[in-house]
Design an enzyme around this catalytic site. Structure first.
Site, mmCIF file in Angstrom:
data_model
loop_
_atom_site.group_PDB
_atom_site.id
_atom_site.type_symbol
_atom_site.label_atom_id
_atom_site.label_comp_id
_atom_site.label_asym_id
_atom_site.label_seq_id
_atom_site.Cartn_x
_atom_site.Cartn_y
_atom_site.Cartn_z
ATOM 1 N N TYR A 1 -39.853 28.527 -29.462
ATOM 2 C CA TYR A 1 -39.171 28.125 -28.227
ATOM 3 C C TYR A 1 -39.386 29.159 -27.128
ATOM 4 C CZ TYR A 1 -35.252 27.293 -25.013
ATOM 5 O OH TYR A 1 -34.474 27.102 -23.892
ATOM 6 N N SER B 1 -36.274 30.099 -19.328
ATOM 7 C CA SER B 1 -35.164 30.588 -20.146
ATOM 8 C C SER B 1 -35.174 32.103 -20.155
ATOM 9 C CB SER B 1 -35.273 30.064 -21.585
ATOM 10 O OG SER B 1 -34.404 30.757 -22.458
#
Length: 289
Positions: free
Chosen positions: A194, A181
């Protein structure tokens, strides 16, 4: 939302109360396939396992892989209607699509997925570790032990477990592709756990690549920016969804179809000299990573 609407900076306000979200409830629906895409048989006769394959990026990857000639097995949690839709879309290409519903943070389930895929297709050539979860916390102190463990189990442990289960069956020229990500490089002030898992995915990719290079197995990653998937309305408030992706240089979120081509490239012979690398489909943000 058509991706050529480059001047569109906002999405309709919307929110889903259950993660990882349901694609059929999103408006507009994400684009899973660019109608201008022209397949070239890049993955003919190959078999791929794709986690999080029921919707979003995973659905798009499943469709593109099937168009390129691969049979696919998609793994998802419990979004059965989305998964069935993906299966139909894959089968429309003439390829088979297996569905596996369960918790990939459970090592025994990962082994079961691999065993049943081998039973059905007799081989595995590509593993796409893609499924993930994220939970917004405005205060770092509010990240509970339970949330921390759950996020790492889904986003990191599952990648280890499924890779360990698949690895004995991969041969030379096989490919492992992990979904990282942009948050691994930029961070995120409300998704700290995350972002930490995605940083771990980047390091996992680089280390595993070095570990497997002599076996001829390539390991790479894709680090998407803001992409319009069910995880977005199921994570953020309606007000934040409305502005999602508008802060990129392209001033819009990306579509799953704009990311799936990265996975096709990395799984194909076109990427035969790439391993340990990360691709960055993120709307023009410079990462230098």
């Amino acid at each position: 939302m058509a991706k050529d609407e480059s001047k569109k900076k906002t999405l309709p306000k919307q929110h889903q109360n259950v993660q990882p979200g349901v694609e059929s409830q999103m408006h507009p629906l994400p684009e899973s396939l660019d109608p201008k895409y022209r397949p070239a048989g890049k993955l003919k006769n190959k078999v791929a396992i794709i986690t999080g394959g029921d919707s979003g990026i995973g659905r798009a990857v499943a469709i593109y892989y099937a168009l390129e000639g691969a049979q696919v097995a998609i793994v998802y949690l419990n979004e059965h209607n989305d998964a069935t839709t993906t299966q139909k879309l894959v089968e429309q290409t003439g390829q088979r699509c297996l569905l596996f519903s369960g918790d990939i943070s459970e090592q025994s389930f990962c082994k079961e997925v691999v065993e049943q895929t081998l039973q059905a297709f007799k081989r595995i050539d590509i593993l796409v570790n893609n499924a993930a979860e994220q939970h917004v916390q405005e205060k770092f102190s509010d990240i509970s032990k339970a949330q921390l463990e759950k996020t790492f189990k889904t986003n990191v442990f599952a990648y280890f477990f499924l890779t360990q289960a698949v690895l004995p069956h991969l041969k030379k020229d096989s490919s492992i592709i992990n979904t990282a990500s942009i948050t691994a490089y930029q961070g995120h002030d409300e998704l700290i756990d995350y972002a930490a898992t995605k940083g771990a995915v980047v390091s996992f990719t680089r280390s595993l690549s070095s570990h497997l290079v002599k076996q001829g197995i390539r390991v790479n990653a894709v680090a998407p920016g803001p992409i319009w998937t069910p995880l977005i309305p199921s994570t953020f408030s309606a007000e934040k969804v409305e502005k999602f992706g508008s802060n990129t240089p392209m001033q819009r979120p990306g579509e799953p179809s704009e990311v799936a081509t990265c996975y096709v490239f990395l799984a194909s012979d076109d990427a035969s000299y790439l391993s340990g690398q990360v691709l960055h489909p993120n709307g023009g943000t410079i990462i230098n990573g």
